[in-house]
Design an enzyme around this catalytic site. Structure first.
Site, mmCIF file in Angstrom:
data_model
loop_
_atom_site.group_PDB
_atom_site.id
_atom_site.type_symbol
_atom_site.label_atom_id
_atom_site.label_comp_id
_atom_site.label_asym_id
_atom_site.label_seq_id
_atom_site.Cartn_x
_atom_site.Cartn_y
_atom_site.Cartn_z
ATOM 1 N N GLU A 1 124.126 43.816 39.249
ATOM 2 C CA GLU A 1 123.006 43.199 38.525
ATOM 3 C C GLU A 1 122.536 41.951 39.271
ATOM 4 O OE1 GLU A 1 124.569 42.121 34.703
ATOM 5 O OE2 GLU A 1 125.053 44.212 34.218
ATOM 6 N N ASP B 1 142.844 40.698 39.461
ATOM 7 C CA ASP B 1 144.295 40.761 39.300
ATOM 8 C C ASP B 1 144.743 42.141 38.790
ATOM 9 O OD1 ASP B 1 146.741 39.053 39.275
ATOM 10 O OD2 ASP B 1 146.753 39.524 37.149
#
Ligand code: NOJ
Length: 511
Positions: free
Chosen positions: A247, A202
């Site tokens: 990751e 957002d």
């Protein structure tokens, strides 16, 4: 190397409040979504993006989060979420969740703690400024959805202003504070660990703020600061987000809401491959139904976005008047579907556009959104019954126009419907790497028409969109091609016609 999934995917946005209701309380929920996954698999979408379903006081209907790591009881439970992800994945549908990093709710424990005293441990997690002698706010930034309201509220408990680009109930986080960065990275990991495939982020461009909080240029007012904020510190923040995603298995995606109406600036957030995987580029959404204007927008994306990364395309979402309403007819909405699903880039559909829904007419006494966006958030009608499949005729917002006839059940039973058009377009994409990830070659075309080829090795499609209400001669472009999909369903499988009908669009393939 094959393209990542999010380049070939078609993403379908679900606004949970308005999608499907399993509990009959008039507000959609996660179990409701889960129950409709087969409909989405039938339609052929590759991924769903869920607007916020986190704990929230709902001042901005979920974009004011009070707990990033839990489901609001209105929408269900974390177990419901896990079940939804598992069921979606079983059907080969990816799940993207919304992440709201610019601000929390004022009810979030972080803000509650921060506002308690000037030397609270989390004070610096938000943005505070001293009152001035004349009582004016710290700068001239304008709050979203107001004409002249400041982005600042003076908090009486500690006599300092706090920053909120949106409502006072949405205080801005201070992304200069490494503890905020760590905490929000933790939120990403929480959902990544639960198996989400990516995030819609957002107002991403708003995270990095000018530390001097310099005034906006007077000639830009009353544009709200949320649509102007652009500071170089955001790039590093975005790189940090990307490294969190990396990751994981290298396949997770982030699409940023970059609400800056300047495509070159939007492109900069791809950051040469170190930033966003995708960014929403809104200028096309605000472009009227006009071939010349659209050709300009397409060229702009090719020029600005393509050198940086993979484009995205969107015509409707939960913040804007639906394009069926903006463009004014179903014929145009159908042609727009061909446009959206034929351009090079990842298309984002907004639930209900496949039904050709118009915005609801919302009477004064039913208005609930502070931003005036209720019309496009009308609940999706699943059937023609009085409750439209919601278990109650009184959903949280009025139904969209003509829901008695324009509903998922009725349109599914009608092969000529816009719903079946979307389904055929999605099937055509699935069968064509040219449409999914192929090159795009814009063609010379008669006035009022935009035409382009998509090509991947031996696979090719030609797309023609007539933006006018007149027939247009396209014989020179149609020769030797066959109609794969027609926006009005006519002539599919036959040689391409010499003339496009008014507001007609075609996907052509080689015979
Ligand atoms: C953009 C979201 O799409 C909108 O719905 C929300 O109100 C603002 N950001 C604030 O979070």
């Amino acid at each position: 190397m094959s393209a990542p999934w999010w380049q070939s995917a078609v993403v379908y946005q679900i606004y949970p409040r308005s999608f499907a209701d399993a509990t009959g309380d008039g507000v959609g929920d996660l179990q409701g979504i889960r129950a409709k996954l087969d409909n989405l698999a039938w339609l052929g979408v590759d991924a769903i993006w869920l607007s916020p379903f986190y704990r929230s006081p709902m001042a901005d209907f979920g974009y004011d989060v009070s707990d990033y790591c839990d489901v609001d009881p209105l929408f269900g439970t974390l177990a419901d979420f896990d079940a939804l992800v598992a069921d979606a994945h079983e059907r080969g549908i990816k799940v993207i969740v919304d992440w709201v990093p610019n601000h929390t709710s004022d009810q979030h424990p972080w803000f509650q703690e921060a506002r308690a005293s000037r030397d609270a441990e989390k004070r610096d997690w938000y943005v505070w400024r001293e009152p001035t002698a004349d009582g004016a706010p710290p700068n001239n930034w304008i709050q979203t959805w107001t004409e002249d309201g400041p982005t600042w509220t003076l908090d009486p408990a500690t006599d300092q202003w706090y920053l909120h680009l949106f409502l006072p109930e949405q205080p801005d986080l201070n992304w200069r504070n490494p503890e905020v960065v760590a905490a929000m990275h933790g939120v990403l990991r929480f959902w990544l660990d639960r198996g989400v495939d990516g995030f819609r982020m957002d107002v991403l461009h708003a995270l990095g703020k000018d530390p001097d909080l310099v005034d906006d240029a007077p000639e830009l007012l009353p544009i709200p600061h949320s649509a102007l904020n652009h500071h170089e510190s955001t790039y590093e923040i975005v790189r940090g987000l990307r490294s969190v995603l990396e990751e994981y298995d290298g396949d997770r995606m982030m699409v940023g809401e970059v609400f800056l109406l300047d495509t070159a600036l939007v492109a900069s957030y791809y950051d040469g491959g170190q930033g966003l995987h995708l960014a929403f580029n809104f200028p096309p959404l605000f472009t009227p139904w006009d071939a010349g204007l659209w050709r300009y927008r397409i060229d702009e994306v090719v020029r600005e976005i393509e050198p940086q990364g993979w484009p995205s395309w969107v015509l409707s979402n939960h913040d804007q008047v639906r394009h069926r309403t903006r463009y004014g007819s179903e014929a145009r909405a159908r042609a727009a579907a061909v446009l959206l699903l034929g351009l090079r880039g990842t298309p984002f559909l907004y639930a209900g556009e496949e039904l050709g829904l118009e915005d609801a007419v919302v009477p004064e006494d039913r208005v609930v959104d502070p931003g005036g966006r209720d019309g496009c958030r009308a609940p999706v009608p699943w059937t023609g019954a009085a409750d439209h499949g919601w278990g109650t005729p009184d959903a949280w917002l009025p139904w969209p126009p003509d829901a008695e006839h324009r509903n998922a059940e009725a349109l599914r039973a009608d092969e000529g419907s816009i719903l079946h058009l979307y389904r055929r377009l999605l099937a055509e994409r699935h069968g064509s790497t040219a449409l999914q990830v192929g090159d795009q070659v814009l063609l010379d075309a008669p006035d009022g028409v935009v035409a382009w080829d998509r090509v991947d090795g031996g696979d090719a499609r030609r797309l023609l969109v007539n933006f006018t209400d007149q027939p247009v001669d396209v014989a020179a472009l149609a020769d030797g091609w066959t109609v794969a999909v027609a926006s009005d369903g006519t002539g599919e499988g036959a040689p391409a016609p010499a003339e496009l009908a008014p507001d007609q669009a075609l996907v052509l393939r080689r015979p």
